[in-house]
Scaffold this motif. Structure first.
Motif, mmCIF file in Angstrom:
data_model
loop_
_atom_site.group_PDB
_atom_site.id
_atom_site.type_symbol
_atom_site.label_atom_id
_atom_site.label_comp_id
_atom_site.label_asym_id
_atom_site.label_seq_id
_atom_site.Cartn_x
_atom_site.Cartn_y
_atom_site.Cartn_z
ATOM 1 N N GLU A 45 0.815 -1.221 0.000
ATOM 2 C CA GLU A 45 0.000 0.000 0.000
ATOM 3 C C GLU A 45 0.848 1.270 0.000
ATOM 4 N N LYS A 46 2.019 1.188 0.680
ATOM 5 C CA LYS A 46 2.849 2.386 0.817
ATOM 6 C C LYS A 46 3.722 2.635 -0.412
ATOM 7 N N GLY A 47 3.814 1.633 -1.295
ATOM 8 C CA GLY A 47 4.628 1.811 -2.490
ATOM 9 C C GLY A 47 5.940 1.047 -2.446
ATOM 10 N N HIS A 48 6.105 0.151 -1.476
ATOM 11 C CA HIS A 48 7.350 -0.626 -1.410
ATOM 12 C C HIS A 48 7.209 -1.945 -2.157
ATOM 13 N N LEU A 49 8.327 -2.330 -2.765
ATOM 14 C CA LEU A 49 8.346 -3.570 -3.546
ATOM 15 C C LEU A 49 8.255 -4.788 -2.623
ATOM 16 N N LEU A 50 7.313 -5.688 -2.913
ATOM 17 C CA LEU A 50 7.198 -6.918 -2.127
ATOM 18 C C LEU A 50 7.881 -8.075 -2.849
ATOM 19 N N GLU A 51 7.578 -8.187 -4.145
ATOM 20 C CA GLU A 51 8.137 -9.288 -4.929
ATOM 21 C C GLU A 51 8.121 -8.902 -6.402
ATOM 22 N N THR A 52 9.053 -9.454 -7.165
ATOM 23 C CA THR A 52 9.041 -9.216 -8.617
ATOM 24 C C THR A 52 9.715 -10.386 -9.309
ATOM 25 N N CYS A 53 9.407 -10.582 -10.598
ATOM 26 C CA CYS A 53 10.037 -11.713 -11.277
ATOM 27 C C CYS A 53 11.167 -11.326 -12.240
ATOM 28 N N ASN A 54 11.445 -10.022 -12.381
ATOM 29 C CA ASN A 54 12.596 -9.580 -13.197
ATOM 30 C C ASN A 54 12.637 -10.096 -14.640
ATOM 31 N N THR A 55 11.517 -10.437 -15.209
ATOM 32 C CA THR A 55 11.535 -10.957 -16.576
ATOM 33 C C THR A 55 11.971 -9.895 -17.581
ATOM 34 N N LEU A 56 11.451 -8.680 -17.449
ATOM 35 C CA LEU A 56 11.763 -7.623 -18.405
ATOM 36 C C LEU A 56 12.855 -6.700 -17.874
ATOM 37 N N ILE A 59 -5.048 -6.989 -4.734
ATOM 38 C CA ILE A 59 -5.155 -8.371 -4.289
ATOM 39 C C ILE A 59 -4.848 -8.493 -2.798
ATOM 40 N N ASN A 60 -5.085 -9.683 -2.289
ATOM 41 C CA ASN A 60 -4.763 -9.965 -0.916
ATOM 42 C C ASN A 60 -3.438 -10.715 -0.869
ATOM 43 N N TYR A 61 -2.474 -10.202 -0.127
ATOM 44 C CA TYR A 61 -1.148 -10.818 -0.087
ATOM 45 C C TYR A 61 -0.717 -10.897 1.374
ATOM 46 N N ASP A 62 -0.540 -12.100 1.859
ATOM 47 C CA ASP A 62 -0.162 -12.284 3.269
ATOM 48 C C ASP A 62 -1.104 -11.554 4.220
ATOM 49 N N GLY A 63 -2.382 -11.602 3.905
ATOM 50 C CA GLY A 63 -3.366 -10.983 4.798
ATOM 51 C C GLY A 63 -3.500 -9.472 4.660
ATOM 52 N N LYS A 64 -2.713 -8.893 3.763
ATOM 53 C CA LYS A 64 -2.819 -7.431 3.563
ATOM 54 C C LYS A 64 -3.174 -7.149 2.107
ATOM 55 N N THR A 65 -3.764 -5.965 1.856
ATOM 56 C CA THR A 65 -4.027 -5.638 0.457
ATOM 57 C C THR A 65 -2.741 -5.148 -0.193
ATOM 58 N N ALA A 66 -2.546 -5.580 -1.413
ATOM 59 C CA ALA A 66 -1.367 -5.171 -2.164
ATOM 60 C C ALA A 66 -1.788 -4.935 -3.611
ATOM 61 N N THR A 67 -0.894 -4.296 -4.371
ATOM 62 C CA THR A 67 -1.184 -4.054 -5.785
ATOM 63 C C THR A 67 -0.332 -4.996 -6.632
ATOM 64 N N LEU A 68 -0.991 -5.682 -7.543
ATOM 65 C CA LEU A 68 -0.260 -6.509 -8.487
ATOM 66 C C LEU A 68 -0.168 -5.722 -9.794
ATOM 67 N N TRP A 69 1.068 -5.484 -10.221
ATOM 68 C CA TRP A 69 1.324 -4.725 -11.455
ATOM 69 C C TRP A 69 1.842 -5.713 -12.489
ATOM 70 N N ILE A 70 1.087 -5.877 -13.562
ATOM 71 C CA ILE A 70 1.501 -6.809 -14.618
ATOM 72 C C ILE A 70 1.932 -6.011 -15.841
ATOM 73 N N LEU A 71 3.138 -6.278 -16.314
ATOM 74 C CA LEU A 71 3.654 -5.597 -17.506
ATOM 75 C C LEU A 71 3.748 -6.616 -18.637
ATOM 76 N N MET A 72 3.067 -6.325 -19.740
ATOM 77 C CA MET A 72 3.108 -7.244 -20.881
ATOM 78 C C MET A 72 3.885 -6.591 -22.012
ATOM 79 N N ASN A 73 4.948 -7.228 -22.414
ATOM 80 C CA ASN A 73 5.825 -6.642 -23.423
ATOM 81 C C ASN A 73 5.282 -6.875 -24.842
#
Ligand SMILES: Nc1nc2c(ncn2[C@@H]2O[C@H](COP(=O)(O)OP(=O)(O)O)[C@@H](O)[C@H]2O)c(=O)[nH]1
Ligand SMILES: [Mg+2]
Lengths: 148, 161
Positions: free
Chosen positions: A22-33, A89-103
């Motif tokens: 919610e605060k804007g900190h990175l939780l997880e990423t897959c580094n594909t792009l 979405i719900n992530y570890d019991g907290k709301t989070a934002t899932l950002w999907i980038l499609m190349n």
């Protein structure tokens, strides 16, 4: 391999998933792009696109999504064109934002060529018409002058 | 972080939206036309009476009307710069309708109208063309030589704080 495996293998190469709290900190990423620095700061401060939609993301309800087609992306080691989709979405019991980038860089580059041609020919045609009109008025005006 | 404002650039293709942003943010200009597809985002921080405003500028691919542009591009915009090309009447002939529908869509977003490419007109043509534009209160700009570019963005920033 099953169809599902092919599907995820194929999709994996052109889609990146980023999870942000919610605060804007990175939780997880897959580094594909592209990859983030080791300890990225607040993404709302670091990435202008996210900064400009932070209010929209805060208002997004769980289960809702917003999508943005054809973003010109310039992020660390990646530059190209992506479609973005954001989900709450719900992530570890907290709301989070899932950002999907499609190349879709190749697809959009192709489209860009076509659009360039369309725009150039429309502009050319308009400017010729304007020029014709100006010549017409200049002739009329000089005609009036010589008569007078 | 100061105040963050989403600013969108609208107007037909080829009017000089991308050039205005390049001039404003990077002090550069190119004669070569490279169409924009989708949207490109740039940021510039302006200080107005000690207030810092972070302008996140959305340079959107031009269409003949904003209705052809994806809604999400316009969603949540705090301010709008609407650009016309003084040499191409097609870029301002429906500006009145565009203003009305934009105000309906984004009732709280101030709009600054920019009449661009003013460098291509003589003094006499300037007066003639500008007086005959529909609506008034345009900032007369040249993305090429930089004339009034800063002023246009500053005018909008002032309305955003
Ligand atoms: N002379 C002149 N040309 C300009 C000016 N602004 C833009 N152009 C040219 O107009 C064309 C279209 O500009 P661009 O910024 O791509 O327009 P956009 O489609 O609205 O983003 C390019 O060839 C630019 O070099 C200006 O103020 N004066
Ligand atoms: Mg452009």
């Amino acid at each position: 391999m099953k169809l599902q495996d092919f599907k995820s293998k194929f999709l994996r190469s052109w889609v990146q998933f980023v999870l942000i709290n919610e605060k804007g900190h990175l939780l997880e990423t897959c580094n594909t792009l592209f990859s983030f620095p080791d300890s990225p700061g607040n993404l709302f401060d670091e990435i202008p696109f996210l900064e400009s939609i932070s209010e929209l993301l805060a208002d997004l309800k769980p289960g809702e999504e917003i999508s943005f087609p054809c973003i010109n992306v310039d992020l660390s080691d990646f530059s190209g064109f992506c479609d973005y989709v954001f989900y709450k979405i719900n992530y570890d019991g907290k709301t989070a934002t899932l950002w999907i980038l499609m190349n879709f860089t190749d697809h959009y580059k192709n489209l860009m060529g076509l659009q360039q041609q369309r725009n150039e020919s429309v502009i050319q045609k308009e400017l010729l018409e304007v020029e014709k009109k100006m010549l017409f008025w200049q002739e009329r005006c000089s005609g009036i002058k010589t008569k007078g | 972080m100061g105040k963050s404002k989403k600013v969108i650039l609208l107007g037909n293709f080829g009017v000089g939206k991308t050039s205005l942003v390049r001039q404003y943010v990077f002090h550069q200009f190119s004669e070569e036309y490279m169409t924009t597809i989708g949207v490109r985002i740039d940021k510039k921080v302006v200080t107005i009476n000690r207030d810092e405003v972070s302008m996140i500028i959305w340079d959107i691919a031009g269409e003949s009307t904003h209705q052809k542009i994806p809604d999400s591009y316009k969603l949540g915009a705090h301010g709008i710069i609407y650009v016309i090309d003084v040499l191409r009447p097609s870029t301002y002939k429906s500006i009145e309708d565009e203003m009305i529908s934009l105000q309906e869509l984004l009732p709280n977003a101030p709009i600054v109208k920019v009449a661009n490419k003013i460098d291509l007109l003589t003094e006499k043509e300037r007066v003639e063309i500008v007086n005959n534009l529909p609506l008034n209160d345009y900032v007369l700009c040249s993305a090429k030589n930089g004339e009034n570019v800063e002023k246009a963005f500053y005018k909008l920033a002032g309305k955003l704080i």
